[in-house]
Scaffold this motif. Structure first.
Motif, PDB file in Angstrom:
ATOM      1  N   VAL A  40       0.843  -1.204   0.000  1.00  9.66           N
ATOM      2  CA  VAL A  40       0.000   0.000   0.000  1.00  9.66           C
ATOM      3  C   VAL A  40       0.882   1.259   0.000  1.00  9.66           C
ATOM      4  CG1 VAL A  40      -1.733   1.306   1.331  1.00  9.66           C
ATOM      5  CG2 VAL A  40      -1.970  -1.162   1.055  1.00  9.66           C
ATOM      6  N   PHE A  43       4.117   3.313  -3.333  1.00 12.40           N
ATOM      7  CA  PHE A  43       4.215   4.513  -4.169  1.00 12.40           C
ATOM      8  C   PHE A  43       3.643   5.747  -3.486  1.00 12.40           C
ATOM      9  CE2 PHE A  43       3.915   1.038  -7.392  1.00 12.40           C
ATOM     10  CZ  PHE A  43       5.218   1.156  -7.873  1.00 12.40           C
ATOM     11  N   TYR A 100      -5.669   9.277  -3.004  1.00 13.39           N
ATOM     12  CA  TYR A 100      -6.470   8.146  -2.497  1.00 13.39           C
ATOM     13  C   TYR A 100      -5.594   6.958  -2.130  1.00 13.39           C
ATOM     14  CZ  TYR A 100      -5.955   7.344  -7.542  1.00 13.39           C
ATOM     15  OH  TYR A 100      -5.443   7.240  -8.800  1.00 13.39           O
ATOM     16  N   GLU A 101      -6.171   6.085  -1.311  1.00  8.20           N
ATOM     17  CA  GLU A 101      -5.523   4.815  -0.959  1.00  8.20           C
ATOM     18  C   GLU A 101      -6.609   3.820  -0.567  1.00  8.20           C
ATOM     19  OE1 GLU A 101      -3.098   6.501   2.199  1.00  8.20           O
ATOM     20  OE2 GLU A 101      -4.257   5.365   3.678  1.00  8.20           O
ATOM     21  N   LEU A 106      -8.873  -5.272  -1.234  1.00  4.77           N
ATOM     22  CA  LEU A 106     -10.014  -4.817  -2.036  1.00  4.77           C
ATOM     23  C   LEU A 106      -9.609  -4.317  -3.422  1.00  4.77           C
ATOM     24  CD1 LEU A 106     -12.046  -2.998   0.764  1.00  4.77           C
ATOM     25  CD2 LEU A 106     -12.594  -5.176  -0.335  1.00  4.77           C
ATOM     26  N   GLY A 108      -8.710  -4.228  -7.331  1.00  2.00           N
ATOM     27  CA  GLY A 108      -9.184  -4.985  -8.486  1.00  2.00           C
ATOM     28  C   GLY A 108     -10.689  -5.107  -8.582  1.00  2.00           C
ATOM     29  N   GLY A 110     -12.727  -2.104  -8.715  1.00  2.00           N
ATOM     30  CA  GLY A 110     -13.279  -0.826  -9.163  1.00  2.00           C
ATOM     31  C   GLY A 110     -13.783   0.065  -8.037  1.00  2.00           C
ATOM     32  N   LEU A 111     -13.400  -0.269  -6.793  1.00  2.00           N
ATOM     33  CA  LEU A 111     -13.914   0.524  -5.663  1.00  2.00           C
ATOM     34  C   LEU A 111     -13.373   1.951  -5.663  1.00  2.00           C
ATOM     35  CD1 LEU A 111     -13.911  -2.082  -2.756  1.00  2.00           C
ATOM     36  CD2 LEU A 111     -15.896  -0.815  -3.611  1.00  2.00           C
ATOM     37  N   MET A 112     -12.098   2.109  -6.057  1.00  2.00           N
ATOM     38  CA  MET A 112     -11.560   3.472  -5.999  1.00  2.00           C
ATOM     39  C   MET A 112     -12.156   4.357  -7.078  1.00  2.00           C
ATOM     40  SD  MET A 112     -10.062   5.530  -4.213  1.00  2.00           S
ATOM     41  CE  MET A 112      -9.242   4.527  -2.984  1.00  2.00           C
ATOM     42  N   THR A 135      -1.604  13.283  -9.247  1.00  2.00           N
ATOM     43  CA  THR A 135      -0.209  12.939  -9.523  1.00  2.00           C
ATOM     44  C   THR A 135       0.024  11.496  -9.099  1.00  2.00           C
ATOM     45  OG1 THR A 135       0.438  15.213  -9.052  1.00  2.00           O
ATOM     46  CG2 THR A 135       2.180  13.572  -8.988  1.00  2.00           C
ATOM     47  N   ASN A 140       3.276   3.255 -10.928  1.00  2.00           N
ATOM     48  CA  ASN A 140       2.047   2.937 -10.173  1.00  2.00           C
ATOM     49  C   ASN A 140       0.887   2.795 -11.163  1.00  2.00           C
ATOM     50  OD1 ASN A 140       0.150   2.517  -8.221  1.00  2.00           O
ATOM     51  ND2 ASN A 140       0.478   4.446  -7.125  1.00  2.00           N
ATOM     52  N   ARG A 142      -1.601   0.770 -11.398  1.00  2.00           N
ATOM     53  CA  ARG A 142      -2.972   0.650 -10.870  1.00  2.00           C
ATOM     54  C   ARG A 142      -3.571   2.042 -10.702  1.00  2.00           C
ATOM     55  NH1 ARG A 142      -4.759  -4.101  -8.910  1.00  2.00           N
ATOM     56  NH2 ARG A 142      -3.239  -5.768  -8.792  1.00  2.00           N
ATOM     57  N   ARG A 145      -4.163   3.878 -14.048  1.00  2.00           N
ATOM     58  CA  ARG A 145      -5.347   3.305 -14.704  1.00  2.00           C
ATOM     59  C   ARG A 145      -6.633   3.835 -14.044  1.00  2.00           C
ATOM     60  NH1 ARG A 145      -7.970   2.618 -18.467  1.00  2.00           N
ATOM     61  NH2 ARG A 145      -9.348   0.834 -18.716  1.00  2.00           N
ATOM     62  N   LYS A 149      -9.560   5.834 -15.895  1.00  2.00           N
ATOM     63  CA  LYS A 149     -10.962   5.404 -15.826  1.00  2.00           C
ATOM     64  C   LYS A 149     -11.858   6.516 -15.271  1.00  2.00           C
ATOM     65  CE  LYS A 149     -10.249   1.281 -13.886  1.00  2.00           C
ATOM     66  NZ  LYS A 149     -10.583  -0.047 -13.321  1.00  2.00           N
TER      67      LYS A 149
END
Ligand code: COA
Length: 191
Positions: A40, A43, A100-101, A106, A108, A110-112, A135, A140, A142, A145, A149
């Motif tokens: 976690v 990065f 965000y973190e 969790l 993979g 799409g929660l973020m 930034t 990083n 993930r 992406r 999205k």
């Protein structure tokens, strides 16, 4: 959540799978549970190894954050805090910077994207910002992406710009203009 001369942002936001709400000091154990995972923090700049006392400092910092400068929400799922979303406000430039973190267990799902798009909608709906920025370090993927999205556009690559845990990494900057946000499909906020 008061934001000075800007209108307030909601203290709680409901999404289909998450409750976004204010941090409390009682959340330290939950934060420790996900931040103790070195993946976690790979990065993002927090102390490694992440100890229980660091979780106390982290939640205290979120609780004491001046909402005129920084709005922050804990992500709650099934009564447990599993991450956070923040907005750094820059009134002079009429911008907000997204951060965000999320707990690794969790990733993979799409929660973020779900949480961040709800925050972005609130920011553009309620604040007179012209642009949302974010930034990430270039490796990083993930996170980059997630930003794509969310409809954000890659604007810059800053070479050897981020030093963390002995690594020197490139950094990428993303932006979303108000007019681009208005054009985003509603499906963007769906899980
Ligand atoms: C960034 C973070 C919130 C994303 O979590 P997430 O919502 O679960 O993201 P996902 O696992 O769904 O991955 C997002 C996308 O990256 C893609 N991805 C994941 N690993 C990848 C890889 N190694 N190479 C290429 N793409 C990858 C996924 O396929 C997904 O895209 P898709 O939905 O189009 O398939 C999470 O990884 C996190 O909390 N990281 C630690 C904190 C952090 O780095 N915060 C961001 C600071 S800028």
């Amino acid at each position: 959540m008061t934001t000075g001369d800007w209108p307030p942002l909601p203290e709680t936001i409901h999404t289909p799978r998450l409750l976004l709400r204010q941090f409390s000091l009682a959340d330290a154990e939950d934060v420790f549970a996900y931040r103790r995972d070195p993946e976690v923090g790979r990065f993002i700049p927090f102390r490694q190894p992440f100890e229980r006392r660091h979780a106390d400092v982290f939640v205290a910092t979120q609780v004491l954050a001046d909402p005129c400068e920084r709005c922050v929400w804990a992500l709650e799922q099934k009564g447990q805090v599993v991450g956070g979303v923040s907005l750094e406000l820059d009134r002079r430039m009429a911008r907000a910077e997204l951060g965000y973190e999320l707990a690794r267990w969790l990733w993979g799902r799409g929660l973020m994207v779900e949480a961040a798009s709800a925050v972005i909608d609130q920011a553009f709906d309620r604040l007179p910002i012209i642009k949302l920025t974010a930034t990430a370090t270039a490796p990083n993927v993930r996170s980059t992406r997630v930003l794509e999205k969310l409809g954000m556009r890659r604007e810059a690559l800053l070479r050897q710009h981020w030093v963390h845990e002995g690594r020197v990494l490139d950094e990428v900057r993303y932006g979303l203009l108000r007019e681009e946000w208005k054009e985003l499909p509603a499906a963007n906020s769906e899980p």
